[in-house]
Scaffold this active site. Structure first.
Site, PDB file in Angstrom:
ATOM      1  N   GLY A 206       0.728  -0.958   0.026  1.00 21.66           N
ATOM      2  CA  GLY A 206       0.026  -0.098  -0.068  1.00 21.66           C
ATOM      3  C   GLY A 206       0.772   1.153  -0.320  1.00 21.66           C
ATOM      4  O   GLY A 206       0.725   1.629  -0.507  1.00 21.66           O
ATOM      5  N   THR A 207       2.115   1.125   1.010  1.00 24.37           N
ATOM      6  CA  THR A 207       2.382   2.376   0.560  1.00 24.37           C
ATOM      7  C   THR A 207       2.936   3.067  -0.624  1.00 24.37           C
ATOM      8  O   THR A 207       3.404   4.561  -1.118  1.00 24.37           O
ATOM      9  CB  THR A 207       3.996   2.655   1.851  1.00 24.37           C
ATOM     10  OG1 THR A 207       3.321   1.754   3.386  1.00 24.37           O
ATOM     11  CG2 THR A 207       4.753   3.200   1.857  1.00 24.37           C
TER      12      THR A 207
ATOM     13  N   HIS B 283      -1.754  -7.164   2.601  1.00 25.61           N
ATOM     14  CA  HIS B 283      -1.609  -8.037   3.728  1.00 25.61           C
ATOM     15  C   HIS B 283      -3.339  -7.690   4.740  1.00 25.61           C
ATOM     16  O   HIS B 283      -2.946  -7.902   5.906  1.00 25.61           O
ATOM     17  CB  HIS B 283      -0.489  -8.032   4.555  1.00 25.61           C
ATOM     18  CG  HIS B 283      -0.141  -6.287   5.180  1.00 25.61           C
ATOM     19  ND1 HIS B 283      -0.324  -5.875   6.507  1.00 25.61           N
ATOM     20  CD2 HIS B 283      -0.316  -5.232   3.800  1.00 25.61           C
ATOM     21  CE1 HIS B 283       0.176  -5.012   6.280  1.00 25.61           C
ATOM     22  NE2 HIS B 283       0.398  -3.800   5.033  1.00 25.61           N
TER      23      HIS B 283
ATOM     24  N   THR C  87      11.951  -6.981 -11.444  1.00 25.69           N
ATOM     25  CA  THR C  87      10.871  -8.915 -12.259  1.00 25.69           C
ATOM     26  C   THR C  87       9.801  -9.595 -10.866  1.00 25.69           C
ATOM     27  O   THR C  87       9.884  -8.710 -10.056  1.00 25.69           O
ATOM     28  CB  THR C  87      12.037  -9.942 -11.962  1.00 25.69           C
ATOM     29  OG1 THR C  87      13.176  -9.628 -12.431  1.00 25.69           O
ATOM     30  CG2 THR C  87      11.787 -11.190 -11.769  1.00 25.69           C
TER      31      THR C  87
ATOM     32  N   CYS D 144       1.503   1.579  13.107  1.00 24.53           N
ATOM     33  CA  CYS D 144       2.032   2.671  12.739  1.00 24.53           C
ATOM     34  C   CYS D 144       2.857   3.638  13.563  1.00 24.53           C
ATOM     35  O   CYS D 144       3.961   4.065  14.144  1.00 24.53           O
ATOM     36  CB  CYS D 144       3.305   3.016  11.292  1.00 24.53           C
ATOM     37  SG  CYS D 144       1.603   4.462  10.659  1.00 24.53           S
TER      38      CYS D 144
HETATM   39  C1  LIG Z   1      -4.748   3.432   5.105  1.00 28.14           C
HETATM   40  C2  LIG Z   1      -3.935   2.601   4.808  1.00 28.14           C
HETATM   41  N1  LIG Z   1      -2.602   3.363   3.704  1.00 28.14           N
HETATM   42  C3  LIG Z   1      -1.647   2.988   3.539  1.00 28.14           C
HETATM   43  C4  LIG Z   1      -1.139   1.754   4.352  1.00 28.14           C
HETATM   44  C5  LIG Z   1       0.342   0.718   3.736  1.00 28.14           C
HETATM   45  O1  LIG Z   1       0.071  -0.554   3.166  1.00 28.14           O
HETATM   46  P1  LIG Z   1       1.062  -1.167   3.505  1.00 28.14           P
HETATM   47  O2  LIG Z   1       1.355  -1.185   4.877  1.00 28.14           O
HETATM   48  O3  LIG Z   1       1.112  -2.708   2.744  1.00 28.14           O
HETATM   49  O4  LIG Z   1       2.781  -0.821   3.310  1.00 28.14           O
HETATM   50  C6  LIG Z   1      -2.076   1.038   5.521  1.00 28.14           C
HETATM   51  C7  LIG Z   1      -1.881  -0.219   6.918  1.00 28.14           C
HETATM   52  O5  LIG Z   1      -1.175   0.534   7.187  1.00 28.14           O
HETATM   53  C8  LIG Z   1      -3.296   1.753   5.334  1.00 28.14           C
HETATM   54  O6  LIG Z   1      -4.196   1.564   6.410  1.00 28.14           O
END
Ligand SMILES: Cc1ncc(COP(=O)(O)O)c(C=O)c1O
Length: 385
Positions: free
Chosen positions: A71-72, A203, A239, A327
């Site tokens: 996600g990040t 995840h 890859t 976090c």
């Molecule tokens: C709303 C939201 N965006 C982004 C992320 C980041 O995702 P990832 O942990 O897959 O990098 C999270 C995860 O905590 C999230 O809850």
């Protein structure tokens, strides 16, 4: 007592179907999808099938799905990729976002500012909802992208994405939405809601960690953030993780297919826990109360208790929850989301309970008992006798 995990918004276990789907691609079918021989072609076919499956359940086209590493990374590619595109055209990037976004969005927007761009960060009210009038005003300044999350990860508030998208579309402003906490929890279809770029993460929905995707609507221009062999339509070279893509597709497909049932079940669990806590803690704050909320998150504010001590005590009593997002876990003092809801007022200790398909009524009842027993000990005046 058996420990109880109610922190599924932080992460979820990989489900059996996902693991089974991935397994052949870890050893027997290990080819590089860019190779032209049969191993490569087999891997390429699996990758493209995974792309199609994700596209299908989101209402997208296959070529609009880019595999990324979580996600990040997806949020970064959406925002910086858009800002870089504008930079390249000689314009100053301006990003519109909201104070309750995940750090993956807010810190990326800060990076745009450090490089000379501009940001408008919209406030929310005490429920966590943003003002559409304020959004309209910000859109009038011709931003290069608006980035507004679908579901908030700390308090579960659902933004009115259809209305937001109608406004950005009317202004011709590309809209990115972080849907990491939305897919599989609420209905997310890019053929129904006019978002242009959308992030998801494996995840959070029983897929593997480090997997994710970015939907990029055809015609939306983004620049790659890293450079290399041109994989993923040039937007995410390197890859590909074929097993990860297969696992992600399986997880997303299952989560979307089960979304309505999951939502109904998790809403009743959330209400059960909320009711139990409310009945015994008169000063309890339900964060996001009065706003539409996703089924899997209950975030409460508890008066008269130290936030750090509360979370540590719950952990020691066998209950795994968080104070905010993973976090900022370990305390609520650092929660920018709760601070945005409270404005200048002090933020109380908060507990985020989050549920998933494995959560049972019995676990929720025990979680309520553990929470109330802990509060009785730490903040006796807050709990009714
Ligand atoms: C709303 C939201 N965006 C982004 C992320 C980041 O995702 P990832 O942990 O897959 O990098 C999270 C995860 O905590 C999230 O809850």
């Amino acid at each position: 007592m058996d420990p109880i995990y109610l922190d599924y918004a932080a992460t979820t276990p990989v489900r059996a179907e996902v693991r089974a789907a991935m397994e052949p691609y870890l050893d027997q079918r290990f080819g590089n999808p860019s190779s032209t021989h049969r191993w490569g072609r087999e891997a390429q076919a699996a990758l493209e099938e995974s792309r199609s499956r994700i596209a299908e359940v989101l209402g997208a086209r296959r070529r609009e799905i880019v595999f990324v590493r979580g996600g990040t990374e997806s949020d970064n590619l959406a925002i910086l990729g858009r800002a870089d595109h504008l930079d390249a055209e000689g314009a100053c990037p301006h990003v519109v976002t909201c104070a309750t976004e995940h750090k993956a969005v807010l810190d990326t927007v800060r990076a745009v500012e450090r490089r000379g761009g501009r940001a408008t960060v919209l406030d929310v009210d005490h429920r966590g909802t943003l003002s559409l009038d304020a959004l309209d005003a910000a859109l009038a300044e011709a931003p290069c992208v608006a980035s507004l999350m679908w579901v908030n990860n700390e308090v579960g508030v659902v933004h009115p994405m259809a209305e937001i998208a109608a406004r950005t579309r009317a202004r011709g402003v590309p809209l990115h939405s972080d849907a990491v906490q939305a897919v599989g929890k609420v209905r997310v279809r890019v053929d129904e809601v006019a978002v242009d770029v959308l992030s998801l993460s494996g995840h959070k929905l029983h897929g593997p960690k480090g997997t994710g995707a970015l939907f990029v609507r055809e015609g939306t221009e983004l620049h790659a953030r890293i450079h290399g062999g041109g994989q993923e339509m040039g937007l995410r070279p390197g890859t590909q993780d074929v097993a990860g893509a297969v696992g992600l597709a399986e997880a997303v497909e299952l989560a979307v297919a089960e979304q309505q049932d999951t939502a109904a079940r998790l809403t009743s669990l959330r209400e059960l826990l909320e009711g139990r806590l409310r009945a015994t803690v008169p000063g309890l704050r339900i964060h996001g109360h009065g706003a539409p909320r996703a089924p899997h998150v209950l975030n409460v504010g508890v008066p008269e208790v130290d936030p750090e001590l509360l979370l540590v005590s719950l952990d020691m009593a066998g209950l795994a929850v968080s104070g905010g997002s993973a976090c900022s876990s370990g305390g609520t003092g650092g929660s920018h989301v709760l601070q945005a809801l409270y404005g200048a007022a002090p933020v109380p200790a908060a507990i985020r309970f989050s549920f998933a398909r494995e959560t049972t009524v019995e676990e929720v009842e025990r979680a309520a008992d553990v929470t109330l027993a802990t509060l009785r000990r730490l903040a006796p005046r807050a709990v009714a006798t």
